[in-house]
Design a protein around this motif. Sequence first.
Motif, PDB file in Angstrom:
ATOM      1  N   MET A   1       0.844  -1.188   0.000  1.00 37.17           N
ATOM      2  CA  MET A   1       0.000   0.000   0.000  1.00 37.17           C
ATOM      3  C   MET A   1       0.880   1.238   0.000  1.00 37.17           C
ATOM      4  O   MET A   1       1.798   1.333   0.803  1.00 37.17           O
ATOM      5  CB  MET A   1      -0.881   0.008   1.254  1.00 37.17           C
ATOM      6  N   PRO A   2       0.603   2.211  -0.810  1.00 36.98           N
ATOM      7  CA  PRO A   2       1.403   3.418  -0.827  1.00 36.98           C
ATOM      8  C   PRO A   2       1.034   4.345   0.304  1.00 36.98           C
ATOM      9  O   PRO A   2      -0.053   4.281   0.847  1.00 36.98           O
ATOM     10  CB  PRO A   2       1.069   4.032  -2.174  1.00 36.98           C
ATOM     11  N   ALA A   3       1.927   5.241   0.627  1.00 36.44           N
ATOM     12  CA  ALA A   3       1.660   6.195   1.687  1.00 36.44           C
ATOM     13  C   ALA A   3       0.668   7.238   1.206  1.00 36.44           C
ATOM     14  O   ALA A   3       0.768   7.744   0.108  1.00 36.44           O
ATOM     15  CB  ALA A   3       2.952   6.863   2.127  1.00 36.44           C
ATOM     16  N   ALA A   4      -0.266   7.585   2.068  1.00 35.17           N
ATOM     17  CA  ALA A   4      -1.217   8.640   1.747  1.00 35.17           C
ATOM     18  C   ALA A   4      -0.821   9.907   2.494  1.00 35.17           C
ATOM     19  O   ALA A   4      -1.637  10.705   2.880  1.00 35.17           O
ATOM     20  CB  ALA A   4      -2.629   8.223   2.130  1.00 35.17           C
ATOM     21  N   GLY A   5       0.465  10.087   2.739  1.00 33.10           N
ATOM     22  CA  GLY A   5       0.912  11.250   3.479  1.00 33.10           C
ATOM     23  C   GLY A   5       2.309  11.635   3.087  1.00 33.10           C
ATOM     24  O   GLY A   5       2.618  11.874   1.942  1.00 33.10           O
ATOM     25  N   GLN A   6       3.203  11.633   4.052  1.00 28.71           N
ATOM     26  CA  GLN A   6       4.535  12.118   3.815  1.00 28.71           C
ATOM     27  C   GLN A   6       5.454  11.061   3.252  1.00 28.71           C
ATOM     28  O   GLN A   6       5.213   9.871   3.398  1.00 28.71           O
ATOM     29  CB  GLN A   6       5.115  12.650   5.132  1.00 28.71           C
ATOM     30  N   ALA A   7       6.544  11.493   2.606  1.00 23.96           N
ATOM     31  CA  ALA A   7       7.549  10.569   2.103  1.00 23.96           C
ATOM     32  C   ALA A   7       8.378  10.065   3.273  1.00 23.96           C
ATOM     33  O   ALA A   7       8.533  10.730   4.291  1.00 23.96           O
ATOM     34  CB  ALA A   7       8.448  11.275   1.102  1.00 23.96           C
ATOM     35  N   GLN A  80       8.650   2.385   4.635  1.00 27.71           N
ATOM     36  CA  GLN A  80       7.296   2.923   4.505  1.00 27.71           C
ATOM     37  C   GLN A  80       6.285   2.164   5.366  1.00 27.71           C
ATOM     38  O   GLN A  80       5.113   2.525   5.414  1.00 27.71           O
ATOM     39  CB  GLN A  80       6.846   2.869   3.047  1.00 27.71           C
ATOM     40  N   GLY A  81       6.723   1.090   6.023  1.00 26.15           N
ATOM     41  CA  GLY A  81       5.811   0.315   6.849  1.00 26.15           C
ATOM     42  C   GLY A  81       5.020  -0.717   6.084  1.00 26.15           C
ATOM     43  O   GLY A  81       4.099  -1.343   6.622  1.00 26.15           O
TER      44      GLY A  81
END
Length: 316
Positions: A1-7, A80-81
């Motif tokens: 899943m991509p981040a929906a916030g900061q890099a 990125q978790g």
Amino acid sequence: MPAAGQAVRPMGPGPIAVGRASLHGIAQVTLSANPWTGLLFLAALFADDRWLGGYGLLGTLVSTGAAAALRTARDGRLGQGLEGYCGCLVGIALLVRLGASWRTALLVVLAAAVCSILTAAAVRLLGLAQLPVLTAPYCLVASVLAMALPSNAAAAPTPVAAATGVSMADLGHAFCDNIGQVFFLDKWYAGLIVLAGLLVTSWRAAVVAACGSAVAVLTAWAMGLPADRIAEGLYGYNAVLVAIALAATFLTPTRWTTGYAVLAAVASVPLTTAWTAVVQPSGGSPFTWPFVVTTWLFLAAAPAMDRPGMPYEKAK
């Protein structure tokens, strides 16, 4: 899943880096990568029950650590978790099913480690179809274990599509619990803490999660589903995740994609109900399969539509 916030900065496999990635991993349950969001989610888990927090954190640490040790993560996924969120959910799911014990903790360690292997496989296989992994590894591990292991929890009643009265109190609890049940939380205030965590990452993520919850409540009510189970959030948590995925993460925000996400959230409710009816006799649970399947189908259909915001950005 991509981040929906900061890099997120690249990280090495050391203990401090694994701990930092674990916070991102808890946040990635809702497709976020903000460590403060992860902290708030962890606070919500402990606010609901200390064991939920402990087992969720254990699963996240093990899954993240296993991915680091086995070097299965690529392209910054670890930092990125993206290697920890399935372990978090499987840890909570096993606790809910089996209760707190050393045997449960051992199973969490083993299951979370397996999640890291399945995640690596899913990244390669689903990448061919340009689809995100989402929570599929967790769902697979949890579904197998749910059918194979005994349960310490009382069996939930099979849902029946009979007309029921839904009070204002039921609606309020349902709105909060739809969000909290993403983490198996059944206290309304824990759901609000999760919503606050989403707000830290992105106002849009918080708004669409709230809208997804409201849409799920209305859909379940229109279907005549039991009021007590609506209030518990058992029909709406998948809709919350679907709304976040389509309206705040993968698709470019437009009026068209917002409506598309609403339709997907509506579709996830009967799918959750049907999935529950199918798996309950064998001791299973829908987990977040309806979210995964609904999101995959709507993302797969997106490139065929000549509309603003389509197709979606390729997910990691």
